[in-house]
Design an enzyme around this catalytic site. Structure first.
Site, PDB file in Angstrom:
ATOM      1  N   ASN A  15       0.840  -1.210   0.000  1.00 16.95           N
ATOM      2  CA  ASN A  15       0.000   0.000   0.000  1.00 16.95           C
ATOM      3  C   ASN A  15       0.872   1.256   0.000  1.00 16.95           C
ATOM      4  O   ASN A  15       0.542   2.241  -0.665  1.00 16.95           O
ATOM      5  CB  ASN A  15      -0.949  -0.002   1.201  1.00 16.95           C
ATOM      6  CG  ASN A  15      -2.224  -0.776   0.922  1.00 16.95           C
ATOM      7  OD1 ASN A  15      -3.054  -0.358   0.127  1.00 16.95           O
ATOM      8  ND2 ASN A  15      -2.355  -1.940   1.541  1.00 16.95           N
ATOM      9  N   LEU A  91      -1.388  -0.949  18.108  1.00 19.05           N
ATOM     10  CA  LEU A  91      -2.378   0.072  18.432  1.00 19.05           C
ATOM     11  C   LEU A  91      -1.659   1.422  18.548  1.00 19.05           C
ATOM     12  O   LEU A  91      -0.600   1.504  19.174  1.00 19.05           O
ATOM     13  CB  LEU A  91      -3.045  -0.280  19.763  1.00 19.05           C
ATOM     14  CG  LEU A  91      -4.324   0.468  20.117  1.00 19.05           C
ATOM     15  CD1 LEU A  91      -5.423   0.168  19.106  1.00 19.05           C
ATOM     16  CD2 LEU A  91      -4.784   0.084  21.515  1.00 19.05           C
ATOM     17  N   HIS A 108      -8.597  -1.025   5.938  1.00 18.80           N
ATOM     18  CA  HIS A 108      -8.918  -2.352   6.484  1.00 18.80           C
ATOM     19  C   HIS A 108      -9.443  -3.225   5.339  1.00 18.80           C
ATOM     20  O   HIS A 108     -10.277  -2.762   4.547  1.00 18.80           O
ATOM     21  CB  HIS A 108      -9.981  -2.229   7.582  1.00 18.80           C
ATOM     22  CG  HIS A 108     -10.271  -3.528   8.261  1.00 18.80           C
ATOM     23  ND1 HIS A 108      -9.429  -4.076   9.206  1.00 18.80           N
ATOM     24  CD2 HIS A 108     -11.281  -4.419   8.097  1.00 18.80           C
ATOM     25  CE1 HIS A 108      -9.916  -5.240   9.606  1.00 18.80           C
ATOM     26  NE2 HIS A 108     -11.036  -5.472   8.956  1.00 18.80           N
ATOM     27  N   ASP A 149     -10.490  -0.218  14.415  1.00 19.40           N
ATOM     28  CA  ASP A 149     -11.397  -0.315  13.258  1.00 19.40           C
ATOM     29  C   ASP A 149     -12.769   0.315  13.465  1.00 19.40           C
ATOM     30  O   ASP A 149     -13.735  -0.074  12.811  1.00 19.40           O
ATOM     31  CB  ASP A 149     -11.588  -1.802  12.860  1.00 19.40           C
ATOM     32  CG  ASP A 149     -10.276  -2.468  12.475  1.00 19.40           C
ATOM     33  OD1 ASP A 149      -9.389  -1.761  11.979  1.00 19.40           O
ATOM     34  OD2 ASP A 149     -10.156  -3.685  12.686  1.00 19.40           O
TER      35      ASP A 149
HETATM   36  C1  GRF Z   1      -3.487  -4.695   3.849  1.00 14.69           C
HETATM   37  O1  GRF Z   1      -4.331  -5.750   3.516  1.00 14.69           O
HETATM   38  C2  GRF Z   1      -4.230  -3.714   4.706  1.00 14.69           C
HETATM   39  O2  GRF Z   1      -5.596  -3.671   4.467  1.00 14.69           O
HETATM   40  C3  GRF Z   1      -4.016  -4.261   6.084  1.00 14.69           C
HETATM   41  O3  GRF Z   1      -2.704  -4.781   6.064  1.00 14.69           O
HETATM   42  C4  GRF Z   1      -2.339  -5.141   4.734  1.00 14.69           C
HETATM   43  C5  GRF Z   1      -1.048  -4.455   4.428  1.00 14.69           C
HETATM   44  O4  GRF Z   1      -0.468  -4.887   3.234  1.00 14.69           O
HETATM   45  N1  GRF Z   1      -4.271  -3.248   7.081  1.00 14.69           N
HETATM   46  P1  GRF Z   1       0.832  -4.152   2.688  1.00 14.69           P
HETATM   47  O5  GRF Z   1       1.902  -4.224   3.769  1.00 14.69           O
HETATM   48  O6  GRF Z   1       0.469  -2.752   2.337  1.00 14.69           O
HETATM   49  O7  GRF Z   1       1.266  -4.953   1.481  1.00 14.69           O
END
Ligand code: GRF
Length: 234
Positions: A15, A91, A108, A149
């Site tokens: 991400n 957290l 999420h 969340d």
């Molecule tokens: C993603 O699925 C996100 O929704 C969750 O953790 C994962 C992180 O993936 N919170 P990355 O490290 O960005 O590949």
């Protein structure tokens, strides 16, 4: 003025990568800039991704690294305007949440409030979705408050669950959509187009007759729905 962003990640950082590439594409139009990537894990792939772009990194104090700076110190050192959680498994301390109201966001991999809360991370989320028999899951981007969340939702997007799915195949499909939705949410919050007080959703989706359909608000780019359809393989 672009917002100074800290990305917090415990894992691979895909991400983070998607956010950086989206900002590259936006160029001068981007609402923020990632000025530090911080993690609770020395081996996090996200740190490597940051280093490969010469973005400063920081290891945050945990039981394992008690001598590292606290998250608060890192945010102060880099004069952070917006904290972006991207697969961060710790957290956020309540003091940081209270001093950054409306300035911490998270992604999420399910449609909150379902399949969220303590212990709901990684493949556990997707396994729970499959075990429930749900035919639709999705992604949720939300502001962070003092409960896992539960903060105000910014954007959600549906992702179909197929009968042949296991947690791995479902996670991969959801992640592709995260990579499209989250960078746009980060930019919308960084630029001030989306705020805690102005809960306009970036886009909303629904599954109609087994196919995702999309509604976009005017400020969002017209390629969002198209890109998500491509990510879902339609
Ligand atoms: C993603 O699925 C996100 O929704 C969750 O953790 C994962 C992180 O993936 N919170 P990355 O490290 O960005 O590949």
């Amino acid at each position: 003025m672009t917002a100074r962003i800290a990305v917090l990640a415990s894992g691979g950082g895909s991400n983070l990568q998607a956010i950086l590439e989206h900002f590259d594409r936006l160029g001068e139009r981007r609402g923020g800039q990632v000025v530090v990537v911080a993690s609770d894990r020395a081996g996090a792939g996200a740190l490597e991704r940051a280093m490969s772009r010469d973005i400063p990194t920081s290891l945050i104090a945990t039981d394992k690294y008690p001598d590292r700076p606290q998250l608060e110190d890192v945010l102060r050192e880099y004069s952070i305007d917006l904290v972006v959680l991207a697969g961060y498994l710790k957290l956020v301390p309540i003091e940081v949440v209270m001093s950054h109201v409306g300035r911490i966001i998270n992604i999420h991999p399910a449609l909150l409030p379902s399949f969220g809360g303590p212990g709901m991370y990684g493949h556990r989320v997707h396994q729970a979705v499959i075990d429930s028999g749900a035919t639709v899951t999705g992604v949720t981007a939300h502001f962070v408050d003092n409960e896992y969340d539960r903060g105000r939702i910014i954007a959600q997007w549906p992702v179909p669950v197929f009968a042949a799915d296991d947690a791995r195949t479902l996670a991969a499909r959801v992640l592709r959509v995260e990579h499209i939705v989250y960078p746009r949410v980060v930019d919308a919050v960084a630029s001030g187009r989306t705020t805690l007080d102005n809960p306009c959703m970036l886009g909303v989706g629904a599954v109609v007759d087994g196919r995702p359909s999309f509604t976009l608000l005017p400020h969002e780019d017209s390629r969002l729905a198209e890109n998500i359809e491509l990510a879902l393989g339609h």
